[in-house]
Enzyme design. Structure first.
Site, PDB file in Angstrom:
ATOM      1  N   GLY A  10       3.362  -0.410  -5.633  1.00  0.00           N
ATOM      2  CA  GLY A  10       1.866  -1.281  -5.513  1.00  0.00           C
ATOM      3  C   GLY A  10       2.288  -2.500  -6.081  1.00  0.00           C
ATOM      4  O   GLY A  10       2.379  -2.558  -6.721  1.00  0.00           O
ATOM      5  N   SER A  11       1.297  -3.625  -5.684  1.00  0.00           N
ATOM      6  CA  SER A  11       1.384  -4.459  -5.846  1.00  0.00           C
ATOM      7  C   SER A  11      -0.131  -5.738  -5.085  1.00  0.00           C
ATOM      8  O   SER A  11      -0.285  -6.339  -5.120  1.00  0.00           O
ATOM      9  CB  SER A  11       2.340  -5.747  -5.595  1.00  0.00           C
ATOM     10  OG  SER A  11       2.781  -6.063  -3.680  1.00  0.00           O
ATOM     11  N   TRP A  14      -5.085  -4.315  -8.338  1.00  0.00           N
ATOM     12  CA  TRP A  14      -4.882  -2.998  -9.203  1.00  0.00           C
ATOM     13  C   TRP A  14      -3.717  -2.552 -10.236  1.00  0.00           C
ATOM     14  O   TRP A  14      -3.565  -2.656 -10.976  1.00  0.00           O
ATOM     15  CB  TRP A  14      -5.243  -1.904  -9.139  1.00  0.00           C
ATOM     16  CG  TRP A  14      -5.900  -0.692 -10.451  1.00  0.00           C
ATOM     17  CD1 TRP A  14      -5.722   0.583 -10.488  1.00  0.00           C
ATOM     18  CD2 TRP A  14      -6.021  -1.058 -11.348  1.00  0.00           C
ATOM     19  NE1 TRP A  14      -6.051   0.407 -11.803  1.00  0.00           N
ATOM     20  CE2 TRP A  14      -6.419   0.460 -12.064  1.00  0.00           C
ATOM     21  CE3 TRP A  14      -6.686  -2.212 -12.426  1.00  0.00           C
ATOM     22  CZ2 TRP A  14      -6.377  -0.131 -13.947  1.00  0.00           C
ATOM     23  CZ3 TRP A  14      -6.847  -2.381 -13.334  1.00  0.00           C
ATOM     24  CH2 TRP A  14      -6.614  -0.922 -13.985  1.00  0.00           C
ATOM     25  N   GLY A  15      -2.266  -2.999  -8.949  1.00  0.00           N
ATOM     26  CA  GLY A  15      -0.743  -2.687  -8.654  1.00  0.00           C
ATOM     27  C   GLY A  15      -0.016  -4.131  -9.614  1.00  0.00           C
ATOM     28  O   GLY A  15       0.171  -3.769 -10.990  1.00  0.00           O
ATOM     29  N   PHE A  98      -2.029   4.534   2.753  1.00  0.00           N
ATOM     30  CA  PHE A  98      -0.993   3.235   2.802  1.00  0.00           C
ATOM     31  C   PHE A  98       0.626   4.364   1.905  1.00  0.00           C
ATOM     32  O   PHE A  98       1.560   4.114   2.133  1.00  0.00           O
ATOM     33  CB  PHE A  98      -0.077   2.723   2.608  1.00  0.00           C
ATOM     34  CG  PHE A  98      -1.198   1.777   3.296  1.00  0.00           C
ATOM     35  CD1 PHE A  98      -1.366   1.320   4.776  1.00  0.00           C
ATOM     36  CD2 PHE A  98      -1.758   0.370   2.088  1.00  0.00           C
ATOM     37  CE1 PHE A  98      -2.260   0.144   5.088  1.00  0.00           C
ATOM     38  CE2 PHE A  98      -2.783  -0.665   3.118  1.00  0.00           C
ATOM     39  CZ  PHE A  98      -3.263  -0.649   4.756  1.00  0.00           C
ATOM     40  N   ALA A 156      -9.647  -4.808 -11.434  1.00  0.00           N
ATOM     41  CA  ALA A 156      -8.681  -5.487 -11.738  1.00  0.00           C
ATOM     42  C   ALA A 156      -8.588  -6.307 -12.538  1.00  0.00           C
ATOM     43  O   ALA A 156      -7.813  -6.785 -13.817  1.00  0.00           O
ATOM     44  CB  ALA A 156      -7.343  -5.379 -11.128  1.00  0.00           C
ATOM     45  N   LYS A 207     -16.840   8.306  -6.721  1.00  0.00           N
ATOM     46  CA  LYS A 207     -17.451   7.399  -7.012  1.00  0.00           C
ATOM     47  C   LYS A 207     -17.867   5.963  -5.918  1.00  0.00           C
ATOM     48  O   LYS A 207     -18.972   5.326  -6.470  1.00  0.00           O
ATOM     49  CB  LYS A 207     -17.373   6.879  -8.582  1.00  0.00           C
ATOM     50  CG  LYS A 207     -15.668   6.117  -9.079  1.00  0.00           C
ATOM     51  CD  LYS A 207     -15.707   5.096  -8.603  1.00  0.00           C
ATOM     52  CE  LYS A 207     -14.383   3.785  -8.593  1.00  0.00           C
ATOM     53  NZ  LYS A 207     -14.094   2.979  -7.928  1.00  0.00           N
ATOM     54  N   GLN A 301     -11.744   1.427  -0.397  1.00  0.00           N
ATOM     55  CA  GLN A 301     -11.438   3.632  -0.754  1.00  0.00           C
ATOM     56  C   GLN A 301     -12.030   3.920  -0.377  1.00  0.00           C
ATOM     57  O   GLN A 301     -12.222   4.841  -0.023  1.00  0.00           O
ATOM     58  CB  GLN A 301     -11.285   3.202  -1.798  1.00  0.00           C
ATOM     59  CG  GLN A 301      -9.457   2.177  -2.316  1.00  0.00           C
ATOM     60  CD  GLN A 301      -8.330   2.449  -1.594  1.00  0.00           C
ATOM     61  OE1 GLN A 301      -7.439   3.231  -1.854  1.00  0.00           O
ATOM     62  NE2 GLN A 301      -8.185   2.515  -0.465  1.00  0.00           N
TER      63      GLN A 301
HETATM   64  P1  NAD Z   1      -5.212  -4.159  -2.859  1.00  0.00           P
HETATM   65  O1  NAD Z   1      -6.761  -3.360  -2.562  1.00  0.00           O
HETATM   66  O2  NAD Z   1      -5.493  -4.966  -3.331  1.00  0.00           O
HETATM   67  O3  NAD Z   1      -4.440  -4.140  -1.570  1.00  0.00           O
HETATM   68  C1  NAD Z   1      -3.620  -4.932  -1.400  1.00  0.00           C
HETATM   69  C2  NAD Z   1      -2.565  -3.796  -1.363  1.00  0.00           C
HETATM   70  O4  NAD Z   1      -2.340  -3.121  -0.284  1.00  0.00           O
HETATM   71  C3  NAD Z   1      -0.890  -5.036  -1.174  1.00  0.00           C
HETATM   72  O5  NAD Z   1       0.291  -4.309  -2.017  1.00  0.00           O
HETATM   73  C4  NAD Z   1      -0.109  -4.287   0.327  1.00  0.00           C
HETATM   74  O6  NAD Z   1       0.509  -5.422   0.011  1.00  0.00           O
HETATM   75  C5  NAD Z   1      -1.104  -3.371   0.732  1.00  0.00           C
HETATM   76  N1  NAD Z   1      -1.218  -3.080   1.562  1.00  0.00           N
HETATM   77  C6  NAD Z   1      -1.897  -3.438   2.833  1.00  0.00           C
HETATM   78  N2  NAD Z   1      -0.849  -3.119   3.786  1.00  0.00           N
HETATM   79  C7  NAD Z   1      -0.275  -2.229   3.414  1.00  0.00           C
HETATM   80  C8  NAD Z   1       0.483  -1.414   4.378  1.00  0.00           C
HETATM   81  N3  NAD Z   1       0.489  -1.487   6.162  1.00  0.00           N
HETATM   82  N4  NAD Z   1       1.278  -0.190   3.294  1.00  0.00           N
HETATM   83  C9  NAD Z   1       1.272  -1.072   2.801  1.00  0.00           C
HETATM   84  N5  NAD Z   1       0.791  -1.537   1.568  1.00  0.00           N
HETATM   85  C10 NAD Z   1      -0.073  -2.715   2.265  1.00  0.00           C
HETATM   86  O7  NAD Z   1      -5.148  -2.664  -3.504  1.00  0.00           O
HETATM   87  P2  NAD Z   1      -5.111  -2.074  -5.071  1.00  0.00           P
HETATM   88  O8  NAD Z   1      -6.921  -2.935  -5.795  1.00  0.00           O
HETATM   89  O9  NAD Z   1      -4.111  -2.685  -6.185  1.00  0.00           O
HETATM   90  O10 NAD Z   1      -5.745  -1.009  -5.050  1.00  0.00           O
HETATM   91  C11 NAD Z   1      -4.436   0.253  -5.613  1.00  0.00           C
HETATM   92  C12 NAD Z   1      -5.419   1.443  -5.258  1.00  0.00           C
HETATM   93  O11 NAD Z   1      -5.875   0.763  -7.193  1.00  0.00           O
HETATM   94  C13 NAD Z   1      -6.549   1.709  -4.507  1.00  0.00           C
HETATM   95  O12 NAD Z   1      -6.628   3.111  -4.993  1.00  0.00           O
HETATM   96  C14 NAD Z   1      -7.833   1.855  -5.630  1.00  0.00           C
HETATM   97  O13 NAD Z   1      -9.298   2.219  -5.223  1.00  0.00           O
HETATM   98  C15 NAD Z   1      -7.130   1.572  -7.001  1.00  0.00           C
HETATM   99  N6  NAD Z   1      -7.328   0.574  -7.930  1.00  0.00           N
HETATM  100  C16 NAD Z   1      -8.498  -0.632  -7.997  1.00  0.00           C
HETATM  101  C17 NAD Z   1      -8.918  -1.384  -8.848  1.00  0.00           C
HETATM  102  C18 NAD Z   1      -8.649  -2.711  -8.178  1.00  0.00           C
HETATM  103  O14 NAD Z   1     -10.112  -3.119  -9.179  1.00  0.00           O
HETATM  104  N7  NAD Z   1      -8.179  -3.157  -7.549  1.00  0.00           N
HETATM  105  C19 NAD Z   1      -8.907  -0.156  -9.828  1.00  0.00           C
HETATM  106  C20 NAD Z   1      -9.131   1.017  -9.459  1.00  0.00           C
HETATM  107  C21 NAD Z   1      -8.529   1.270  -8.501  1.00  0.00           C
HETATM  108  P1  13P Z   2     -13.852  -1.339  -5.409  1.00  0.00           P
HETATM  109  O1  13P Z   2     -12.324  -0.688  -5.021  1.00  0.00           O
HETATM  110  O2  13P Z   2     -14.836  -0.744  -5.148  1.00  0.00           O
HETATM  111  O3  13P Z   2     -13.363  -2.531  -6.126  1.00  0.00           O
HETATM  112  O4  13P Z   2     -13.635  -0.751  -7.580  1.00  0.00           O
HETATM  113  C1  13P Z   2     -11.782  -0.760  -8.321  1.00  0.00           C
HETATM  114  C2  13P Z   2     -12.371   0.571  -8.751  1.00  0.00           C
HETATM  115  O5  13P Z   2     -11.864   1.061  -8.526  1.00  0.00           O
HETATM  116  C3  13P Z   2     -13.041  -0.397 -10.397  1.00  0.00           C
HETATM  117  O6  13P Z   2     -12.109   1.157 -11.509  1.00  0.00           O
END
Ligand code: NAD
Ligand code: 13P
Length: 345
Positions: A10-11, A14-15, A98, A156, A207, A301
């Protein structure tokens, strides 16, 4: 332990932020292979070439984590099998919608090392009729390897800019605790292991439903008292849901740990779910439109989780036990008047 090799699947925002920390630690700490690989869905960037080449030459993920320099030992790779080849520590962090095709690919014979272990930083749940599954559980079933959960008050971009924060890892064993702590812990990103994998994973999913309610409150123009009330009631529903359907989880995960109350607070003030829910009330647009317009390719999400949680509760005949979750679903999907959010709470 033998030398550990880290792969990040994942990229997105958060990834990339987690991959950055893991790569910094892998370069500094003993016991890790220097190179950390990160799975990137390949595409052509107009005028610049392939996305992986752009990330590997600029050491920035311009689309999802702009202006944050990435360590040079973090390598973007487009082939999933090459990302996880020989990896012993696999971080799963794709948006939850995904995950299924990723697990199909990873479960093919010979793709994963036999001694691999995983951690899920994904926020969501899987529902099938009256059954609900956490992602670490599904990952363990599909891949046959132990899976931990990572969650906390972790927006992130703030993590990527090294602002002090904490995270919680729910682990199935002491070995998992030691290894994942070493991968992620750093002075500005404090990692606390607890033995509650399901609680950490569920808290991160639920949450987001409460954060939608917080966004509705903002969208309707109410102040801090109202939002605080919604967070308190939401936290109780999160803990009650987990106690009812995952009774081996601990209520302390919600009240004492970053994965619980702290993640709820930060998401309800600075997260994407809150932002889109506020705009949902103010503009009347659909969540799909708002995700497209406001998040620039990032993924919501909470809306899917609100729907899945409602469907599960409905199948179990338990919607009346969770009035806030139920209202969030009905406002989001059935056109219910947002002002009814407060009825029956
Ligand atoms: P993101 O919301 O930035 O989504 C973009 C990612 O989705 C990219 O890697 C993209 O390539 C991928 N993507 C888009 N379409 C796709 C497809 N059809 N198939 C596969 N991949 C596809 O992602 P994120 O923020 O890294 O979130 C990943 C997880 O981490 C989520 O469950 C999120 O809730 C969790 N998370 C996010 C944060 C944050 O602040 N961003 C914090 C904690 C947890
Ligand atoms: P959001 O997907 O609402 O930005 O939440 C990010 C998150 O999970 C922070 O820990």
């Amino acid at each position: 332990f033998a030398i550990q090799k880290i792969a990040v699947v994942g990229s997105g925002s958060w990834g990339t932020a987690l991959a950055r920390i893991a790569a910094l630690n892998a370069a500094e700490k003993k016991g890790f292979n220097h190179e950390v690989r990160m799975w990137v869905r390949e595409r052509e960037i107009p005028g610049q070439g392939l996305l992986t080449d752009v990330i590997n030459s600029s050491h920035v993920n311009h689309r999802y984590l702009p202006d944050v320099p990435l360590p040079h030992n973090l390598v973007a790779v487009s082939e999933l099998v090459n990302v996880v080849k020989d990896a012993t520590l696999i971080v799963l962090v794709v948006p939850h919608q995904f995950l299924t095709p990723v697990l199909e690919e990873l479960s093919k014979p010979g793709v994963l090392a036999t001694d691999a272990r995983a951690i899920s930083a994904i926020k969501g749940v899987e529902v099938a009729g009256d059954q609900i599954y956490t992602f670490p559980w599904l990952i363990e079933q599909k891949l046959g390897i132990p899976c931990s959960a990572l969650g906390g008050a972790n927006i992130a971009m703030e993590v990527a800019q090294s602002e002090f924060c904490e995270t919680t890892i729910g682990v199935p064993s002491k070995d998992d605790a030691a290894l994942w702590h070493a991968v992620f812990d750093s002075p500005m990103f404090r990692v606390h292991p607890i033995e509650d994998v399901a609680g950490v994973s569920l808290s991160g999913a639920l949450k987001n439903v409460v954060a939608l309610a917080a966004g509705f409150v903002d969208g309707m123009g109410y102040g801090g008292n109202t939002k605080a009330a919604i967070l308190r009631i939401g936290l109780l529903e999160m803990a009650a849901f987990t106690k009812e359907f995952f009774p081996s989880s601990s209520s302390l995960t919600f009240s004492h740990h970053s994965a619980g109350v702290a993640d709820l607070i930060t998401t309800s003030f600075g997260g994407r779910n809150r932002k889109c829910a506020e705009a949902f009330i103010k503009t009347g647009k659909t969540f799909a439109q708002l995700e497209h317009e406001l998040l620039k390719g990032q993924k919501l999400q909470g809306v899917a989780t609100a729907e899945e949680t409602y469907q599960f509760l409905h199948a179990r005949g338990r919607t009346e036990g969770y009035p806030l979750f139920t209202k969030v679903y009905k406002i989001s999907f059935e056109g219910m008047d947002p002002k009814t959010l407060f009825d029956d709470l």
